[in-house]
Design a protein around this motif. Structure first.
Motif, PDB file in Angstrom:
ATOM      1  N   ASP A 125      -5.561 -46.217 -17.149  1.00 36.85           N
ATOM      2  CA  ASP A 125      -5.268 -45.100 -16.096  1.00 36.85           C
ATOM      3  C   ASP A 125      -5.239 -43.915 -17.084  1.00 36.85           C
ATOM      4  O   ASP A 125      -4.611 -43.814 -18.116  1.00 36.85           O
ATOM      5  CB  ASP A 125      -3.973 -45.264 -15.189  1.00 36.85           C
ATOM      6  N   ARG A 126      -6.048 -42.882 -16.353  1.00 37.14           N
ATOM      7  CA  ARG A 126      -6.384 -41.510 -17.529  1.00 37.14           C
ATOM      8  C   ARG A 126      -5.391 -40.409 -16.891  1.00 37.14           C
ATOM      9  O   ARG A 126      -4.743 -40.301 -15.987  1.00 37.14           O
ATOM     10  CB  ARG A 126      -7.725 -41.120 -17.150  1.00 37.14           C
ATOM     11  N   CYS A 127      -5.114 -39.573 -18.081  1.00 38.06           N
ATOM     12  CA  CYS A 127      -4.294 -38.512 -17.965  1.00 38.06           C
ATOM     13  C   CYS A 127      -4.701 -37.116 -18.311  1.00 38.06           C
ATOM     14  O   CYS A 127      -5.996 -37.119 -18.411  1.00 38.06           O
ATOM     15  CB  CYS A 127      -3.133 -38.818 -18.714  1.00 38.06           C
ATOM     16  N   VAL A 128      -3.933 -36.085 -18.413  1.00 34.51           N
ATOM     17  CA  VAL A 128      -4.525 -34.976 -18.663  1.00 34.51           C
ATOM     18  C   VAL A 128      -5.276 -34.724 -19.867  1.00 34.51           C
ATOM     19  O   VAL A 128      -5.972 -33.764 -20.138  1.00 34.51           O
ATOM     20  CB  VAL A 128      -3.342 -33.702 -18.229  1.00 34.51           C
ATOM     21  N   LEU A 129      -4.988 -35.529 -20.974  1.00 33.05           N
ATOM     22  CA  LEU A 129      -5.565 -35.466 -22.324  1.00 33.05           C
ATOM     23  C   LEU A 129      -7.064 -35.501 -22.189  1.00 33.05           C
ATOM     24  O   LEU A 129      -7.693 -34.849 -23.049  1.00 33.05           O
ATOM     25  CB  LEU A 129      -4.780 -36.617 -23.028  1.00 33.05           C
ATOM     26  N   THR A 130      -7.463 -36.031 -21.125  1.00 35.19           N
ATOM     27  CA  THR A 130      -9.085 -36.194 -21.127  1.00 35.19           C
ATOM     28  C   THR A 130      -9.608 -34.717 -20.702  1.00 35.19           C
ATOM     29  O   THR A 130     -10.734 -34.605 -20.893  1.00 35.19           O
ATOM     30  CB  THR A 130      -9.397 -37.139 -20.051  1.00 35.19           C
ATOM     31  N   THR A 131      -8.805 -34.009 -20.107  1.00 31.63           N
ATOM     32  CA  THR A 131      -9.431 -32.662 -19.677  1.00 31.63           C
ATOM     33  C   THR A 131      -9.527 -31.503 -20.612  1.00 31.63           C
ATOM     34  O   THR A 131      -9.805 -30.478 -20.848  1.00 31.63           O
ATOM     35  CB  THR A 131      -8.447 -32.139 -18.603  1.00 31.63           C
ATOM     36  N   ILE A 132      -8.824 -31.856 -22.133  1.00 31.40           N
ATOM     37  CA  ILE A 132      -8.641 -30.971 -23.094  1.00 31.40           C
ATOM     38  C   ILE A 132     -10.145 -30.798 -23.712  1.00 31.40           C
ATOM     39  O   ILE A 132     -10.642 -31.779 -24.517  1.00 31.40           O
ATOM     40  CB  ILE A 132      -7.489 -31.318 -24.085  1.00 31.40           C
ATOM     41  N   ASP A 133     -10.670 -29.736 -24.019  1.00 33.72           N
ATOM     42  CA  ASP A 133     -11.927 -29.544 -24.652  1.00 33.72           C
ATOM     43  C   ASP A 133     -11.187 -29.174 -26.300  1.00 33.72           C
ATOM     44  O   ASP A 133     -10.669 -28.422 -26.871  1.00 33.72           O
ATOM     45  CB  ASP A 133     -12.404 -28.004 -24.469  1.00 33.72           C
ATOM     46  N   THR A 134     -12.041 -30.266 -27.098  1.00 33.45           N
ATOM     47  CA  THR A 134     -11.566 -30.450 -28.228  1.00 33.45           C
ATOM     48  C   THR A 134     -12.060 -29.316 -29.149  1.00 33.45           C
ATOM     49  O   THR A 134     -11.687 -29.401 -30.452  1.00 33.45           O
ATOM     50  CB  THR A 134     -12.159 -31.835 -28.838  1.00 33.45           C
ATOM     51  N   ALA A 135     -12.919 -28.525 -28.862  1.00 31.66           N
ATOM     52  CA  ALA A 135     -13.334 -27.381 -29.777  1.00 31.66           C
ATOM     53  C   ALA A 135     -12.485 -26.051 -29.396  1.00 31.66           C
ATOM     54  O   ALA A 135     -12.358 -25.240 -30.404  1.00 31.66           O
ATOM     55  CB  ALA A 135     -14.789 -27.093 -29.320  1.00 31.66           C
ATOM     56  N   THR A 136     -11.948 -25.874 -28.161  1.00 39.77           N
ATOM     57  CA  THR A 136     -11.051 -24.564 -27.837  1.00 39.77           C
ATOM     58  C   THR A 136      -9.606 -25.317 -27.836  1.00 39.77           C
ATOM     59  O   THR A 136      -8.781 -24.098 -27.501  1.00 39.77           O
ATOM     60  CB  THR A 136     -11.630 -24.240 -26.602  1.00 39.77           C
TER      61      THR A 136
END
Length: 271
Positions: free
Chosen positions: A216-227
């Protein structure tokens, strides 16, 4: 099917590394998530709360590791300090503090007081007994030794994300990269998207795994790793297509049944 890529993350919630091969240990890939960051109260701190942690690159270096980031010179860390109890998931775990230099370096990165901790004994933390066996162990990953994702499932999800955007009158976004989901192993050649949902046992090369549960996935997947900024995807679209039991799902968690080595290009068999 074949193993397309292998990834590990020396410090929980920091940048990962893609490698050509890796040793599979009972608690996960060798070197994967043996360190984590805590806040000033001693609670686990992840990129969910502090996305700047993703700017930290940690490289294993003999009996320690070297931290690299945009804010300071690289720092070599050797765990050699007092132990303390940290609750990881729901389990209290004894971890070793990595000293004041590491604390200052990471505090400078995230902008508040934090400390770096090390799991010296990976047999210390059991897997959730609801989804594992009594002897199963996990390092400092969220819950299970390895996470598997498939290229076919990501392709389908990216198609859905474009559909969602166009229906809302938004510009079609760039495809999400797989590293947003922080897998350990990525499989190519899966004929049907999300076929992995139904797998129970998997062999990668000569190493056998049990599937413990979906991820099950959380808000971490929504983070742009460049910005290091948070957006709406993929949670918005997963909520539309992949929601059950009040959660959204992508990937499956694995527990190794046999030790061994895996390498990019290894065959993948469903047992």
């Amino acid at each position: 099917m074949k193993l397309a890529s292998i990834h590990f993350y020396p410090v929980k919630s920091t940048a990962g590394h893609e490698v050509g091969e890796a040793e599979v240990q009972p608690w996960g890939l060798a070197g994967d998530r043996r360190y984590l960051v805590t806040d000033e109260r001693g609670d686990v701190l992840t990129a969910r709360e502090e996305p700047r942690l993703l700017a930290c690159v940690a490289r294993l270096d003999g009996d320690g590791l070297t931290l690299t980031g945009p804010h300071a010179a690289p720092l070599r860390v050797t765990p050699a300090e007092a132990m303390s109890t940290v609750t990881v998931g729901r389990t209290p775990v004894e971890l070793t503090d990595c000293g004041d230099d590491a604390a200052r370096w990471l505090s400078g990165l995230v902008g508040r007081p934090v400390r770096l901790k090390w799991l010296d004994d990976p047999t210390r933390r059991p897997v959730n007994p609801e989804y594992g066996r009594p002897g199963d162990r996990v390092s400092l990953a969220d819950g299970y030794p390895l996470l598997l994702t498939s290229g076919a499932s990501l392709a389908q999800l990216n198609d859905w994300i474009v559909e969602t955007a166009l229906e809302r009158g938004e510009q079609a976004p760039e495809p999400l990269p797989m590293h947003r989901f922080r897998p350990n192993v990525v499989i190519d050649g899966v004929g049907t998207p999300f076929a992995e949902d139904k797998w129970e046992r998997v062999r990668i090369g000569a190493v056998d795994f049990r599937v413990s549960k979906g991820c099950d996935r959380c808000v971490l997947t929504t983070i742009d790793t460049a910005t290091y900024t948070k957006g709406k995807e993929p949670i918005r679209t997963l909520s539309r297509h992949r929601k059950r039991d009040g959660k959204v799902w992508f990937g499956i968690n694995l527990i190794p049944d046999t030790p061994g080595r895996i390498a990019q290009g290894d065959s993948v068999t469903i047992l």
